[in-house]
Structures are given as C-alpha cells and as structure tokens.
Design a protein around this motif. Structure first.
Motif, PDB file in Angstrom:
ATOM      1  N   VAL A  42      -7.270  10.342   3.588  1.00 44.98           N
ATOM      2  CA  VAL A  42      -7.574   9.021   3.031  1.00 44.98           C
ATOM      3  C   VAL A  42      -8.344   8.189   4.059  1.00 44.98           C
ATOM      4  CG1 VAL A  42      -6.536   6.874   2.178  1.00 44.98           C
ATOM      5  CG2 VAL A  42      -5.618   9.073   1.464  1.00 44.98           C
TER       6      VAL A  42
ATOM      7  N   ALA B 176      -1.932  10.613   5.903  1.00 43.20           N
ATOM      8  CA  ALA B 176      -2.990   9.717   5.435  1.00 43.20           C
ATOM      9  C   ALA B 176      -4.351  10.031   6.069  1.00 43.20           C
ATOM     10  CB  ALA B 176      -2.611   8.271   5.712  1.00 43.20           C
TER      11      ALA B 176
ATOM     12  N   ALA C 126       1.121   7.267   1.679  1.00 42.96           N
ATOM     13  CA  ALA C 126       0.241   8.440   1.727  1.00 42.96           C
ATOM     14  C   ALA C 126      -1.201   8.094   1.385  1.00 42.96           C
ATOM     15  CB  ALA C 126       0.755   9.522   0.781  1.00 42.96           C
ATOM     16  N   GLN C 127      -1.424   6.920   0.808  1.00 41.12           N
ATOM     17  CA  GLN C 127      -2.767   6.491   0.437  1.00 41.12           C
ATOM     18  C   GLN C 127      -3.263   5.337   1.306  1.00 41.12           C
ATOM     19  OE1 GLN C 127      -4.583   8.155  -1.897  1.00 41.12           O
ATOM     20  NE2 GLN C 127      -2.845   9.542  -1.875  1.00 41.12           N
ATOM     21  N   ASN C 128      -2.630   5.123   2.444  1.00 40.72           N
ATOM     22  CA  ASN C 128      -2.934   3.975   3.286  1.00 40.72           C
ATOM     23  C   ASN C 128      -3.651   4.417   4.568  1.00 40.72           C
ATOM     24  OD1 ASN C 128      -3.016   1.646   4.747  1.00 40.72           O
ATOM     25  ND2 ASN C 128      -0.835   1.229   4.637  1.00 40.72           N
TER      26      ASN C 128
ATOM     27  N   TRP D 297     -12.096   6.679   3.731  1.00 40.44           N
ATOM     28  CA  TRP D 297     -12.276   5.234   3.840  1.00 40.44           C
ATOM     29  C   TRP D 297     -13.317   4.878   4.897  1.00 40.44           C
ATOM     30  CZ3 TRP D 297      -9.619   1.532   7.411  1.00 40.44           C
ATOM     31  CH2 TRP D 297      -9.729   0.212   6.981  1.00 40.44           C
TER      32      TRP D 297
ATOM     33  N   CYS E  92       0.862  -1.179   0.000  1.00 40.00           N
ATOM     34  CA  CYS E  92       0.000   0.000   0.000  1.00 40.00           C
ATOM     35  C   CYS E  92       0.904   1.235   0.000  1.00 40.00           C
ATOM     36  CB  CYS E  92      -0.878   0.005   1.238  1.00 40.00           C
ATOM     37  SG  CYS E  92      -1.946  -1.445   1.406  1.00 40.00           S
ATOM     38  N   HIS E  93       0.561   2.231  -0.776  1.00 43.89           N
ATOM     39  CA  HIS E  93       1.335   3.475  -0.804  1.00 43.89           C
ATOM     40  C   HIS E  93       1.123   4.205   0.523  1.00 43.89           C
ATOM     41  CE1 HIS E  93       2.415   7.605  -1.799  1.00 43.89           C
ATOM     42  NE2 HIS E  93       3.207   7.058  -2.714  1.00 43.89           N
TER      43      HIS E  93
END
Length: 160
Positions: free
Chosen positions: A140, A137, A6-8, A144, A3-4
């Motif tokens: 994100v 994050a 910054a996108q996790n 989510w 998982c990246h």
C-alpha cells in the motif's frame, strides 16, 4: 474514520521517518528539532507548516491543521497546532482517504529527496527490514508513494 491498518501507508512511512531521524536525514531536509512540549517522549520536528513526532504528523492546509494521530490511526482537523502532538478535547475527525490525499504531496516530495540524497539502495534496504506491524502495509505504501509521476519512473528501478 480510522484508517484500516493493512491499508494504511503511514504505518510504513512513520517507521521510515524514524530510521531517517537516526541517519540525520530529517534535519538535512530542513526540519528543525524541538523538545517535546509535554516534557517527555520523542522530539518534534518542524518545517514550513509540517510537523513530525513519533505519534503524530501534521501539516497546515487551507481547511486548518490536518493531523494524523498514530495511536488512533486516524486523521483530525484542528484550528491550530498549539497542542500537538496531543489532540485538544475537541478535534474534528476527517476521512482517511482525504487525509492521505492531503498529506501525499509532502510525503512524495520528501521521498523524492531521500532517493536523491541516499539512493534507492538506502530505502530498499529499510523496506526489506520493516517490522511486522509495518510489513503488511508495504505494498500500500509503495502504491501511495510511487503511483504518480515523477516517482513512478523510480519505481521501475526500485522494483527491479
């Protein structure tokens, strides 16, 4: 596939779970605390097919045991959870998006419970004090956790 960072959203979620442990919320939610079977490190919390440790989260799925391993920032699929929090020599890597989707219902239910038990101010306060590694994050994580009903209504209050 990792998982990246910054996108996790799990970078935030793990930090929140750590704070919730200190406040007694994991056990109040029904998790049982167990010593780490490796003999060192943080405890393991288990509840109905879900396990949490400072370095991993896992849950039973129809495909096997889905594991998120923090040091690898990736998801894996195992036949059972007997080696956790350590991965066995052979672990099937799974797509980050699939792993997040599979873990989402548990996290959403837990977060809804936290809001009921502790109120929005508790979570909002923790989110405003995220450590730098998790801070990137936050947006994100919010998308989510709060993107789908029933928590989407709470998000309106949360962002106000």
């Amino acid at each position: 596939m990792n998982c990246h960072p910054a996108q996790n959203p799990l970078a935030v979620q793990f930090w929140l779970w750590g704070q919730d442990v200190l406040a007694g919320y994991l056990e109040a939610f029904g998790f049982r605390k167990y010593p780490n079977p490796l003999g060192k490190g943080s405890s393991i919390y288990r509840k109905e097919g879900v396990g949490l440790h400072s370095s991993a989260a896992w849950q039973k799925t129809p495909q096997g045991v889905l594991v998120y391993l923090r040091p690898a920032e990736g998801f894996f699929l195992l036949e059972d959870d007997s080696t956790l929090p350590a991965l066995p020599g052979r672990a099937e890597t799974v797509n980050c998006a699939w792993g997040l989707e599979a873990l989402h219902p548990f996290v959403e239910a837990y977060e809804a419970w936290i809001v009921q038990q502790a109120g929005l101010a508790y979570r909002k306060g923790l989110l405003s004090n995220l450590p730098p590694a998790a801070r990137r994050a936050r947006t994100v994580w919010e998308g989510w956790v709060f993107a789908r009903p029933p928590l989407s209504e709470v998000m309106l209050e949360y962002t106000a």
